[in-house]
Design a protein around this motif. Structure first.
Motif, short mmCIF file in Angstrom:
data_model
loop_
_atom_site.label_atom_id
_atom_site.label_comp_id
_atom_site.label_asym_id
_atom_site.label_seq_id
_atom_site.Cartn_x
_atom_site.Cartn_y
_atom_site.Cartn_z
N LEU A 111 0.81 -1.21 -0.08
CA LEU A 111 -0.05 -0.13 0.00
C LEU A 111 0.91 1.26 0.02
N VAL B 63 0.75 3.88 -3.30
CA VAL B 63 0.39 5.25 -3.03
C VAL B 63 1.37 6.23 -3.58
N SER B 64 2.71 5.77 -3.33
CA SER B 64 3.65 6.80 -3.80
C SER B 64 3.62 6.85 -5.07
N SER C 237 -1.20 8.27 -6.36
CA SER C 237 -2.04 8.58 -5.51
C SER C 237 -3.47 7.91 -5.47
N CYS C 238 -3.87 7.96 -6.38
CA CYS C 238 -5.38 7.44 -6.56
C CYS C 238 -5.61 5.91 -6.42
N SER C 239 -4.50 5.24 -6.32
CA SER C 239 -4.63 3.56 -6.18
C SER C 239 -5.02 3.47 -4.84
N PHE C 240 -5.02 4.14 -3.73
CA PHE C 240 -5.45 4.07 -2.37
C PHE C 240 -6.85 3.56 -2.58
#
Length: 435
Positions: A364, A368-369, A372-375
């Motif tokens: 995670l 995210v790095s 960012s929208c992959s969270f």
């Protein structure tokens, strides 16, 4: 490493004497202790005859010996046990060469030769007549993806004058070369859209075949991707978003597919595809957190998914069915297995304090790095994963059993095998925290 390899080679005569099968199992455990005494290094160590170990290969070799031992335990009462033990040892030898080879050609040959004993396991000890078709799926998926890689290996040998991983460098910027080099490992994972062979092979394979497929064959794809990632970082940085996109969408879609399955082994197989999508996401970020998280998730998935297949086979041997519609209320039928099944399902959804939980936290952080929208996608994937793991447990063990009969005759050997799957998942995070 040559001493370990010769140790395994000279175990072959034990396979053809039934009274020596348990001795072969004992020798595999002794070999695991030998590997523990050797220890692991950050860089290659124990180098001999183009074989060596480093951090990435060490734990996967140990996992190979553990899963190989558990496969023997799971099939001690099968027919043609001598031939089965030989095939099991042949698979162990191929995995040992694959994980310890310093040469790309050695790795490729052992990578492809694994197909032979695996197909014999599926065709010889499988359940249904459809195992013939599942063997064909496995063969053609592997052959069609790996033949272009052989051509590329010959090209790299011509341009680099070496096939050692430390000397291989590709200067080309062609997407085609990147696609050929990565595709064969994405099939072994398998990545979404290249996954159709896995549920077929899992459902028709015997319990030992499912254990080796879930525990090690999927890790072979991850290990190969780590190795080729170091050959040319530029193209991975440039085109990693392609594999990242397919994996993050595929993990969510495959999780939804799990919710409509009616077969226990089929659901566990599809859950493996969802978890391997997260491994690909972590690796394609090419960060330290992502790589370590993916590596730990491969190890954790190897124990967790193998244990789920083993318990599913325990139920199948007693009820002659793997269907959710027939296997209800198993908590009253085999109550002593309910705790093991609950813990494996909980660890499959990455509940703490399991190795899967720590690895998914690392993945995670890395994704995210990377984007960012992959969270938000990660939240959806985790929620669906929790849903199908709860579905797997509740639909099989809760409810009323159809003949209202209590039966709990579970062997001590079966308890031992399930416990060995659970112990590393629980205590490995404590060991990691101490490091």
């Amino acid at each position: 490493m040559m001493s370990v390899f010769l140790y395994v080679i000279f175990m072959i005569p034990l396979c053809f004497n039934f009274s020596m099968i348990m001795m072969q199992l004992s020798y595999l455990v002794i070999l695991l202790l030998m590997m523990y005494m050797m220890g692991c290094l950050d860089f290659f160590g124990s180098i001999s005859y183009n074989l060596g170990i480093d951090f990435y290969s060490y734990y996967l070799i140990c996992l190979s010996f553990v899963i190989g031992s558990l496969m023997l335990i799971s099939m001690l009462n099968c027919y043609s046990v001598k031939l089965f033990s030989f095939m099991n040892l042949l698979l162990t030898i191929c995995l040992l060469i694959n994980f310890s080879s310093l040469n790309f050609l050695y790795m490729y040959i052992s990578f492809e030769f694994m197909l032979v004993p695996l197909m014999i396991l599926i065709l010889g000890w499988g359940y249904q007549p459809e195992r013939l078709m599942s063997g064909m799926y496995l063969f053609f998926y592997t052959a069609l993806a790996s033949l272009p890689l052989l051509m590329l290996i010959l090209y790299m040998s011509h341009t680099s004058n070496s096939l050692f991983f430390d000397y291989l460098v590709l200067d080309s910027k062609l997407l085609l070369l990147h696609f050929i080099l990565v595709l064969v490992f994405m099939v072994k994972f398998p990545m979404y859209l290249l996954h159709y062979w896995l549920p077929k092979a899992h459902v028709q394979a015997p319990v030992s075949g499912s254990m080796i497929l879930a525990g090690l064959m999927l890790s072979v794809g991850g290990y190969g991707l780590i190795r080729v990632m170091m050959i040319y970082e530029y193209l991975f940085i440039k085109y990693s978003y392609i594999w990242f996109t397919f994996s993050i969408v595929g993990s969510f879609l495959v999780g939804l597919i799990c919710l409509v399955q009616g077969d226990m082994k089929s659901l566990i197989a599809y859950s493996s595809i969802s978890h391997m999508g997260m491994v690909i996401m972590g690796m394609t970020t090419m960060s330290m957190w992502g790589l370590l998280g993916s590596y730990l998730l491969m190890l954790g998935h190897g124990f967790c998914s193998s244990g789920l297949f083993y318990v599913a086979n325990m139920v199948y041997k007693r009820t002659s069915s793997r269907s959710f519609y027939l296997n209800k209320g198993l908590m009253g039928y085999v109550p002593s297995v309910a705790l093991f099944w609950f813990m494996l399902c909980a660890f499959n959804m990455s509940c703490p304090p399991s190795m899967n939980f720590i690895s998914e936290v690392m993945i995670l952080i890395s994704i995210v790095s990377f984007w960012s929208c992959s969270f938000y996608w990660f939240v959806f994937i985790s929620f669906v994963c929790a849903c199908f793991s709860y579905y797997l447990y509740s639909y099989s063990f809760h409810g009323v059993y159809h003949n209202l009969y209590s039966f709990s005759m579970i062997n001590v050997m079966e308890y031992l095998c399930v416990s060995i799957h659970l112990v590393p998942l629980i205590f490995a995070p404590i060991f990691i925290m101490c490091l």
